[in-house]
Scaffold this active site. Sequence first.
Site, PDB file in Angstrom:
ATOM      1  N   HIS A  59     112.326  62.766  -4.808  1.00 31.43           N
ATOM      2  CA  HIS A  59     112.388  64.176  -4.508  1.00 31.43           C
ATOM      3  C   HIS A  59     111.039  64.785  -5.026  1.00 31.43           C
ATOM      4  O   HIS A  59     110.457  64.286  -6.215  1.00 31.43           O
ATOM      5  CB  HIS A  59     113.538  64.879  -5.177  1.00 31.43           C
ATOM      6  CG  HIS A  59     114.839  64.800  -4.268  1.00 31.43           C
ATOM      7  ND1 HIS A  59     116.008  64.859  -4.925  1.00 31.43           N
ATOM      8  CD2 HIS A  59     115.059  64.551  -3.048  1.00 31.43           C
ATOM      9  CE1 HIS A  59     116.902  64.847  -4.077  1.00 31.43           C
ATOM     10  NE2 HIS A  59     116.273  64.857  -3.009  1.00 31.43           N
ATOM     11  N   ASP A 102     110.351  67.391  -6.514  1.00 29.88           N
ATOM     12  CA  ASP A 102     110.224  68.083  -7.766  1.00 29.88           C
ATOM     13  C   ASP A 102     109.974  67.254  -8.789  1.00 29.88           C
ATOM     14  O   ASP A 102     110.057  67.549 -10.305  1.00 29.88           O
ATOM     15  CB  ASP A 102     111.407  69.159  -7.978  1.00 29.88           C
ATOM     16  CG  ASP A 102     112.777  68.648  -7.958  1.00 29.88           C
ATOM     17  OD1 ASP A 102     112.937  67.494  -7.116  1.00 29.88           O
ATOM     18  OD2 ASP A 102     113.576  68.984  -8.544  1.00 29.88           O
ATOM     19  N   HIS A 130     122.840  59.951  -7.239  1.00 25.41           N
ATOM     20  CA  HIS A 130     122.115  61.115  -6.598  1.00 25.41           C
ATOM     21  C   HIS A 130     121.229  60.943  -5.278  1.00 25.41           C
ATOM     22  O   HIS A 130     121.749  61.710  -4.567  1.00 25.41           O
ATOM     23  CB  HIS A 130     120.774  61.204  -7.843  1.00 25.41           C
ATOM     24  CG  HIS A 130     119.893  62.549  -7.521  1.00 25.41           C
ATOM     25  ND1 HIS A 130     120.393  63.832  -7.624  1.00 25.41           N
ATOM     26  CD2 HIS A 130     118.398  62.926  -7.272  1.00 25.41           C
ATOM     27  CE1 HIS A 130     119.561  64.596  -7.321  1.00 25.41           C
ATOM     28  NE2 HIS A 130     118.605  64.101  -7.068  1.00 25.41           N
ATOM     29  N   ASP A 171     117.477  63.061 -12.279  1.00 24.71           N
ATOM     30  CA  ASP A 171     118.334  63.235 -11.728  1.00 24.71           C
ATOM     31  C   ASP A 171     119.476  62.444 -11.673  1.00 24.71           C
ATOM     32  O   ASP A 171     119.189  61.450 -10.939  1.00 24.71           O
ATOM     33  CB  ASP A 171     118.167  64.238 -10.509  1.00 24.71           C
ATOM     34  CG  ASP A 171     117.184  65.441 -10.504  1.00 24.71           C
ATOM     35  OD1 ASP A 171     117.267  65.828 -11.912  1.00 24.71           O
ATOM     36  OD2 ASP A 171     116.723  65.959  -9.560  1.00 24.71           O
ATOM     37  N   GLU A 224     118.788  65.522 -17.763  1.00 27.84           N
ATOM     38  CA  GLU A 224     118.656  66.778 -16.747  1.00 27.84           C
ATOM     39  C   GLU A 224     119.844  67.531 -17.010  1.00 27.84           C
ATOM     40  O   GLU A 224     120.758  67.066 -17.514  1.00 27.84           O
ATOM     41  CB  GLU A 224     118.523  66.287 -15.358  1.00 27.84           C
ATOM     42  CG  GLU A 224     119.740  65.602 -14.879  1.00 27.84           C
ATOM     43  CD  GLU A 224     120.632  66.542 -13.651  1.00 27.84           C
ATOM     44  OE1 GLU A 224     120.459  67.580 -13.610  1.00 27.84           O
ATOM     45  OE2 GLU A 224     120.954  65.746 -12.804  1.00 27.84           O
ATOM     46  N   HIS A 241     115.050  70.145 -17.614  1.00 29.37           N
ATOM     47  CA  HIS A 241     115.397  70.494 -16.073  1.00 29.37           C
ATOM     48  C   HIS A 241     116.815  71.132 -15.872  1.00 29.37           C
ATOM     49  O   HIS A 241     117.652  71.014 -15.164  1.00 29.37           O
ATOM     50  CB  HIS A 241     115.639  69.051 -15.415  1.00 29.37           C
ATOM     51  CG  HIS A 241     115.349  69.150 -14.017  1.00 29.37           C
ATOM     52  ND1 HIS A 241     116.372  69.471 -12.963  1.00 29.37           N
ATOM     53  CD2 HIS A 241     114.264  68.950 -13.088  1.00 29.37           C
ATOM     54  CE1 HIS A 241     115.820  69.500 -11.790  1.00 29.37           C
ATOM     55  NE2 HIS A 241     114.517  69.369 -11.899  1.00 29.37           N
TER      56      HIS A 241
END
Length: 600
Positions: free
Chosen positions: A70, A72, A157, A178, A203, A414
């Site tokens: 991802h 981010d 995830h 994540d 996270e 996060h």
Amino acid sequence: MPEIKVVPLGAGQDVGRSCVLVSIGGKNIMFDCGMHMGYNDERRFPDFSYITRAGTLTEHLDCVIISHFHLDHCGSLPHMSEMIGFDGPIYMTIPTKAICPILLEDYRKITVEKKGETNFFTSQMIKDCMKKVVAVNLHQTVQVDDELEIKAYYAGHVLGAAMFHVKVGSQSVVYTGDYNMTADRHLGSAWIDKCRPDLLISESTYATTIRDSKRCRERDFLQKVHDCVEKGGKVLIPVFALGRAQELCILLETFWDRMNLKAPIYFSTGLTEKANHYYKLFITWTNQKIRKTFVQRNMFEFRHIKPFDRSYTDNPGPMVVFATPGMLHGGLSLHVFKKWASNEKNMVIMPGYCVAGTVGHKILNGQRKIELENRQTIDVKLSVQYMSFSAHADAKGIMQLIKQCEPKNVMLVHGEAKKMDFLKQKIVQQFGVQCFMPPNGESVVIETHSNIPADISVNLLKRNAALAGFSSTLSTDPKKLCTMHGALVMHDNRITIVEASQALKECSASEHEIRFTSTVSLPPACSMDVLYKTLKQRFSGHNVQHASDGSLQVDSVLVKISGESDEGTDMLVSWPYQDEELGSSLLTMLQNRFAKEKRE
């Protein structure tokens, strides 16, 4: 005292992106290198000046670890390695290495070619950056150098997502990226062994959320989509290319089959094929059900879901469109949203978290007039729905992971400050460990206790086990503590505990025994025979002997007469330092027993 230093560069009390610098055992590791989707200037990149203000990052970083694809979490990687300057190793799993450059290039095209932005990485920079990547397998211990080792664990995830356990000597850190502690329709749940790290960096996107039943959420989602298309409306579902998109596609595909629905479902052109290709390639990363049925039927080959063309946006009649990106910050999803927003029959379903500053975040907060960068204004009349299909761990899942890996300290990143603070109190209360939640740029220093590993001689182990009453095969309760006496020998950078006699022999040294002696006054009526019977009864688990010189011995503790008088007999109780507990116990028993007889 050894310590671990952590500085969040883009994850502390910040859901926009992930980037955490960890210093452990003299090694500097950067976890993730994400891009903030809410900014269009330098603020979208992490602030690397916290690492160094001069020179390249290579001198100050031992390695970079990316948890998943991802943006981010990996979006600033080419900027860091090619524009700031980092030539060291970058570690990620094999699926992440395969998918990461595709998403980076996709985002580069939107940013540079469509928006015309400058000071952004090029296609060549993405390729050069990926040449520095070292792919890792799950549960494979990778030796970065002589001291630093890393190990990846399944995080759920998205395809290829991993948690990383980093060790330097006896110090260790687990970074989750994540993760999702609940299996879904296409991925399994996150798992890590009981590694007891000095620090767990987790996270906390959904720090205060405890999700309702997944089936209830799925039923509600299908009901909303069905109601909208039945009334002739259009449904926009902004998603990221891989992850929740496939989850929701499987859900709608099954529902359309069961209900025999005819309204078309579309997915961003090209991404369906790419996604299908990667799920085929990395089928072992999916859940058990998909792996089992894959040979008979590939769940990702959809019959009802077709590729979408921009020209379809103005088609009359109902339809469902999955469009990227997921937060409505650009690309096809924003293009479709602008076209459909003014019609109240239409609907947009946001299936995951949206970062502040994005159009998705604005409409979820109730904004009905959206101003875009080119001063264009959108009147939002369509129905806005939020349904959490995000594959992040909720509060219950985070607590479950802490219980699973038993860390000595926890750090939350996060997430949003208020939510993190709530969860922090729960963690401290339930697990009794320190919990930190630093903002970006704030250092946290955690003291750790260092254990020095030492080998032990088998003979010493067997002898001590036998003395403790265990069998010679050592098939004993591993949780039972046992004190062992031996000599610590350091040779060729190895530490070994051996029998004292062996150490003396190797050093050509003579043995000296240290004994502790104390005097006890016994009443006149007490004879050695009476005392022998008393000790035999009281210390039945020990070897009690009556020697020919009149002395008594309980294991290595010696009891003998030192002199007699009209008032009684003086006894000497003597023991070696190894048997201090037994000697003290025997001395106390004699003092209490015969002091009482004297008083009587």
